[in-house]
Design a protein around this motif. Structure first.
Motif, PDB file in Angstrom:
ATOM      1  N   PRO A   1     -13.509   4.126  -6.452  1.00 18.02           N
ATOM      2  CA  PRO A   1     -13.474   4.687  -7.810  1.00 18.02           C
ATOM      3  C   PRO A   1     -12.393   5.750  -7.996  1.00 18.02           C
ATOM      4  O   PRO A   1     -12.063   6.108  -9.111  1.00 18.02           O
ATOM      5  CB  PRO A   1     -14.874   5.284  -7.983  1.00 18.02           C
ATOM      6  CG  PRO A   1     -15.379   5.505  -6.608  1.00 18.02           C
ATOM      7  CD  PRO A   1     -14.772   4.438  -5.762  1.00 18.02           C
ATOM      8  N   THR A   2     -11.853   6.280  -6.909  1.00 16.72           N
ATOM      9  CA  THR A   2     -10.768   7.257  -7.000  1.00 16.72           C
ATOM     10  C   THR A   2      -9.599   6.800  -6.133  1.00 16.72           C
ATOM     11  O   THR A   2      -9.785   6.086  -5.138  1.00 16.72           O
ATOM     12  CB  THR A   2     -11.242   8.651  -6.538  1.00 16.72           C
ATOM     13  OG1 THR A   2     -10.129   9.547  -6.534  1.00 16.72           O
ATOM     14  CG2 THR A   2     -11.839   8.590  -5.139  1.00 16.72           C
ATOM     15  N   ASP A   3      -8.378   7.207  -6.495  1.00 13.29           N
ATOM     16  CA  ASP A   3      -7.197   6.790  -5.730  1.00 13.29           C
ATOM     17  C   ASP A   3      -6.824   7.791  -4.638  1.00 13.29           C
ATOM     18  O   ASP A   3      -5.777   7.677  -4.004  1.00 13.29           O
ATOM     19  CB  ASP A   3      -6.000   6.579  -6.667  1.00 13.29           C
ATOM     20  CG  ASP A   3      -5.665   7.830  -7.478  1.00 13.29           C
ATOM     21  OD1 ASP A   3      -6.376   8.840  -7.308  1.00 13.29           O
ATOM     22  OD2 ASP A   3      -4.716   7.797  -8.266  1.00 13.29           O
ATOM     23  N   VAL A   4      -7.666   8.782  -4.384  1.00 13.80           N
ATOM     24  CA  VAL A   4      -7.427   9.749  -3.311  1.00 13.80           C
ATOM     25  C   VAL A   4      -7.936   9.162  -2.001  1.00 13.80           C
ATOM     26  O   VAL A   4      -9.119   8.873  -1.863  1.00 13.80           O
ATOM     27  CB  VAL A   4      -8.147  11.089  -3.598  1.00 13.80           C
ATOM     28  CG1 VAL A   4      -7.932  12.063  -2.427  1.00 13.80           C
ATOM     29  CG2 VAL A   4      -7.643  11.690  -4.896  1.00 13.80           C
ATOM     30  N   TYR A   5      -7.054   8.943  -1.047  1.00  9.82           N
ATOM     31  CA  TYR A   5      -7.458   8.372   0.240  1.00  9.82           C
ATOM     32  C   TYR A   5      -7.181   9.361   1.370  1.00  9.82           C
ATOM     33  O   TYR A   5      -6.293  10.214   1.279  1.00  9.82           O
ATOM     34  CB  TYR A   5      -6.751   7.046   0.483  1.00  9.82           C
ATOM     35  CG  TYR A   5      -5.237   7.108   0.494  1.00  9.82           C
ATOM     36  CD1 TYR A   5      -4.538   7.220   1.698  1.00  9.82           C
ATOM     37  CD2 TYR A   5      -4.517   7.040  -0.686  1.00  9.82           C
ATOM     38  CE1 TYR A   5      -3.157   7.274   1.710  1.00  9.82           C
ATOM     39  CE2 TYR A   5      -3.136   7.086  -0.685  1.00  9.82           C
ATOM     40  CZ  TYR A   5      -2.464   7.213   0.518  1.00  9.82           C
ATOM     41  OH  TYR A   5      -1.088   7.273   0.534  1.00  9.82           O
ATOM     42  N   CYS A   6      -7.951   9.245   2.454  1.00 14.84           N
ATOM     43  CA  CYS A   6      -7.956  10.248   3.527  1.00 14.84           C
ATOM     44  C   CYS A   6      -6.610  10.370   4.255  1.00 14.84           C
ATOM     45  O   CYS A   6      -6.148  11.482   4.531  1.00 14.84           O
ATOM     46  CB  CYS A   6      -9.051   9.923   4.538  1.00 14.84           C
ATOM     47  SG  CYS A   6     -10.697   9.874   3.802  1.00 14.84           S
ATOM     48  N   GLN A   7      -5.987   9.251   4.584  1.00 17.74           N
ATOM     49  CA  GLN A   7      -4.776   9.311   5.404  1.00 17.74           C
ATOM     50  C   GLN A   7      -3.549   9.802   4.643  1.00 17.74           C
ATOM     51  O   GLN A   7      -2.464   9.898   5.209  1.00 17.74           O
ATOM     52  CB  GLN A   7      -4.502   7.937   6.023  1.00 17.74           C
ATOM     53  CG  GLN A   7      -5.426   7.637   7.187  1.00 17.74           C
ATOM     54  CD  GLN A   7      -4.957   6.466   8.034  1.00 17.74           C
ATOM     55  OE1 GLN A   7      -4.043   5.746   7.650  1.00 17.74           O
ATOM     56  NE2 GLN A   7      -5.576   6.288   9.179  1.00 17.74           N
ATOM     57  N   TYR A   8      -3.742  10.128   3.336  1.00 15.01           N
ATOM     58  CA  TYR A   8      -2.647  10.767   2.616  1.00 15.01           C
ATOM     59  C   TYR A   8      -2.311  12.091   3.295  1.00 15.01           C
ATOM     60  O   TYR A   8      -1.154  12.512   3.367  1.00 15.01           O
ATOM     61  CB  TYR A   8      -3.039  10.990   1.153  1.00 15.01           C
ATOM     62  CG  TYR A   8      -1.933  11.590   0.316  1.00 15.01           C
ATOM     63  CD1 TYR A   8      -0.934  10.779  -0.230  1.00 15.01           C
ATOM     64  CD2 TYR A   8      -1.872  12.971   0.093  1.00 15.01           C
ATOM     65  CE1 TYR A   8       0.095  11.329  -0.978  1.00 15.01           C
ATOM     66  CE2 TYR A   8      -0.853  13.533  -0.660  1.00 15.01           C
ATOM     67  CZ  TYR A   8       0.130  12.712  -1.195  1.00 15.01           C
ATOM     68  OH  TYR A   8       1.153  13.248  -1.935  1.00 15.01           O
TER      69      TYR A   8
ATOM     70  N   CYS B   1     -19.165   8.143 -13.029  1.00 13.64           N
ATOM     71  CA  CYS B   1     -19.216   9.532 -12.540  1.00 13.64           C
ATOM     72  C   CYS B   1     -18.425   9.704 -11.243  1.00 13.64           C
ATOM     73  O   CYS B   1     -17.773  10.731 -11.030  1.00 13.64           O
ATOM     74  CB  CYS B   1     -20.664   9.963 -12.314  1.00 13.64           C
ATOM     75  SG  CYS B   1     -21.629  10.084 -13.832  1.00 13.64           S
ATOM     76  N   HIS B   2     -18.499   8.712 -10.381  1.00 10.36           N
ATOM     77  CA  HIS B   2     -17.851   8.827  -9.075  1.00 10.36           C
ATOM     78  C   HIS B   2     -16.330   8.898  -9.179  1.00 10.36           C
ATOM     79  O   HIS B   2     -15.660   9.295  -8.219  1.00 10.36           O
ATOM     80  CB  HIS B   2     -18.248   7.652  -8.175  1.00 10.36           C
ATOM     81  CG  HIS B   2     -19.588   7.819  -7.538  1.00 10.36           C
ATOM     82  ND1 HIS B   2     -19.756   8.136  -6.212  1.00 10.36           N
ATOM     83  CD2 HIS B   2     -20.836   7.727  -8.049  1.00 10.36           C
ATOM     84  CE1 HIS B   2     -21.042   8.227  -5.933  1.00 10.36           C
ATOM     85  NE2 HIS B   2     -21.732   7.979  -7.034  1.00 10.36           N
ATOM     86  N   GLY B   3     -15.787   8.477 -10.316  1.00  6.05           N
ATOM     87  CA  GLY B   3     -14.340   8.554 -10.495  1.00  6.05           C
ATOM     88  C   GLY B   3     -13.877   9.960 -10.835  1.00  6.05           C
ATOM     89  O   GLY B   3     -12.683  10.253 -10.792  1.00  6.05           O
ATOM     90  N   ASN B   4     -14.817  10.848 -11.175  1.00  2.21           N
ATOM     91  CA  ASN B   4     -14.482  12.235 -11.514  1.00  2.21           C
ATOM     92  C   ASN B   4     -14.692  13.147 -10.310  1.00  2.21           C
ATOM     93  O   ASN B   4     -15.504  12.864  -9.434  1.00  2.21           O
ATOM     94  CB  ASN B   4     -15.365  12.718 -12.677  1.00  2.21           C
ATOM     95  CG  ASN B   4     -15.163  11.873 -13.914  1.00  2.21           C
ATOM     96  OD1 ASN B   4     -14.060  11.428 -14.203  1.00  2.21           O
ATOM     97  ND2 ASN B   4     -16.249  11.645 -14.651  1.00  2.21           N
TER      98      ASN B   4
END
Length: 455
Positions: free
Chosen positions: A436-443, A386-389
């Protein structure tokens, strides 16, 4: 006078003492036997008596040998069998003999097994094996189990599982497909019956190592088999599916594969295999919670097999999927009792017997810790399914990007964000636990944060 009452004339008898020395023992006995007067009823009674005594000695001795070699105490006489014998004595099957499970019913099967077992004596004398492993030929058959157990059972002894045993048996599904650990707690698959640890197998230690999760059917076994059936397979038809793999053969095949493909290829295949396994696990979990039911012959939902699925009261509140974070921090030890993806896997990881015994001696109490929860949510496939969504609470991307700052003001709020997101871009080949997701903050936050909080 001879034993059989016939007089021998040394002068007329052609066989003198000198001649007898030249004749072999068997031939001399045969000549004496032929020279007996069988018309004499006394001699016939003597033959009957000798034959009777001989039969008693041969068959009585044979029966005694069979009885002795069929006893569990005989199995325990070889030190390499210490793990197997210790687990047997600590199991619920300790009131029956080993051969009742390991030899098919019937006298012919018993004698055949005894002859084949001579190789075990050879191994014991020439060199004790590193690990005792059951071969495909020695797989326990349904005939053995049905000597004591009924196939008409629809509910398990615990009263929770609904299992049509008769239906499985009529499909030729071996009992050991599910009940492989009922006596020996899967010590082969766990790798804790090897030569170097046999000295630790005492009765007391066996009771510590006989964990319930290894004695009862593994849910991962049921799921793996049902998943294969949904794909049109019948995995139980292959005997190798039901017995633990021989570690020596696995190691040999791995070495051959490594030599042929090279280390670089091996690493690439390992990543692909891991990714495929993770994806498959998440797919099965989604089926279990009823979110994926396409092309399913045998339902994977919990209610299919479980008579009563106890859902905690706090799970029934509105919006639980988005509000369970606080409960997870406080009661993580209770959460993983159900939401533990290792229960969903058929393969059993290798264990260290020393570490297992130490864990049993030292009972640790869970202390609420956001870092522990974060790591668990990342490695646990049940959580990451679920956390990947994208959560519903994150609304549309363009709106969320400009408004989510209010949701991440305090260190605790930021810590909750880091459950799913990495702060910095993950490094290639990093050993850190993957988010679980490839979205990172420093992007987006390339200049940092106003209140700097480390991940």
């Amino acid at each position: 006078m001879a034993i059989w009452g016939k007089k021998i004339n040394k002068e007329t008898d052609p066989e003198t003492r000198e001649n007898k020395k030249k004749v072999g023992l068997i031939r001399r006995l045969w000549q004496k036997f032929r020279s007996i007067d069988w018309k004499n009823p006394v001699n016939r009674w003597k033959l009957l008596f000798v034959s009777l005594v001989g039969c008693i000695v041969v068959f009585g001795g044979g029966y005694g040998v069979l009885t002795f070699t069929n006893s569990p105490s005989f199995c325990s006489s070889c030190h390499e069998m210490a793990p197997e014998y210790s687990t047997y004595t600590a199991s619920a099957h300790n009131n029956i003999s080993c051969v009742q499970c390991h030899i098919k019913p019937g006298f012919t099967n018993m004698i055949t097994h005894k002859v084949k077992s001579m190789k075990e004596v050879y191994y014991h004398v020439t060199g004790v094996p590193k690990q005792i492993v059951q071969t495909e030929e020695e797989a326990i058959s349904n005939e053995n189990c049905l000597q004591c157990h009924s196939k008409n059972r629809l509910v398990t002894a615990s009263g929770d599982l609904k299992v049509n045993h008769k239906g499985h048996i009529e499909k030729d599904v071996p009992c050991i497909s599910c009940h492989a650990g009922v006596v020996h707690a899967k010590i082969v698959a766990r790798g804790i019956n090897t030569e170097e640890v046999r000295g630790h197998w005492t009765k007391e230690n066996a009771e510590k190592l006989m964990e319930e999760k290894y004695l009862r059917p593994n849910m991962g076994t049921c799921i793996d088999c049902h998943d294969k059936v949904n794909n049109g397979e019948k995995p139980w038809k292959d005997v190798a599916y039901n017995v633990p793999p021989n570690p020596e053969e696995v190691e040999k095949k791995l070495e051959e594969k490594t030599k042929a493909s090279g280390e670089a290829t091996k690493e690439g295949e390992s990543k692909e295999t891991e990714a495929a396994h993770d994806g498959k696990t998440q797919e099965i979990i989604l089926q279990a919670i009823g979110k994926q039911q396409k092309d399913v012959k045998i339902s994977m939902e919990c209610e299919t097999c479980h008579k009563k699925v106890k859902v905690p009261k706090n799970h029934k509140v509105a919006g639980w999927n988005g509000k369970h974070g606080g409960t997870a921090i406080q009661e993580l030890d209770k959460c993983v009792n159900c939401h533990q993806d290792s229960k969903w896997a058929r393969e059993i990881p290798k264990e260290d017997i020393i570490s297992l015994l130490k864990m049993k001696e030292t009972k640790t109490k869970y202390v609420p810790n956001i870092t522990v929860v974060k790591d668990q949510s990342r490695i646990n496939k049940f959580c990451s399914a679920c956390h990947g969504n994208r959560p519903v609470g994150h609304v549309e991307s363009d709106q969320w990007l400009t408004t989510h700052a209010a949701k991440a003001k305090t260190p605790d709020q930021k810590a909750e964000c880091f459950v799913c997101h990495d702060r910095e871009k993950p490094k290639e080949g990093s050993t850190d636990i993957k988010a679980p997701t490839d979205v990172y903050c420093q992007y987006c936050h390339r200049t940092g944060f106003k209140s700097d909080v480390k991940n």
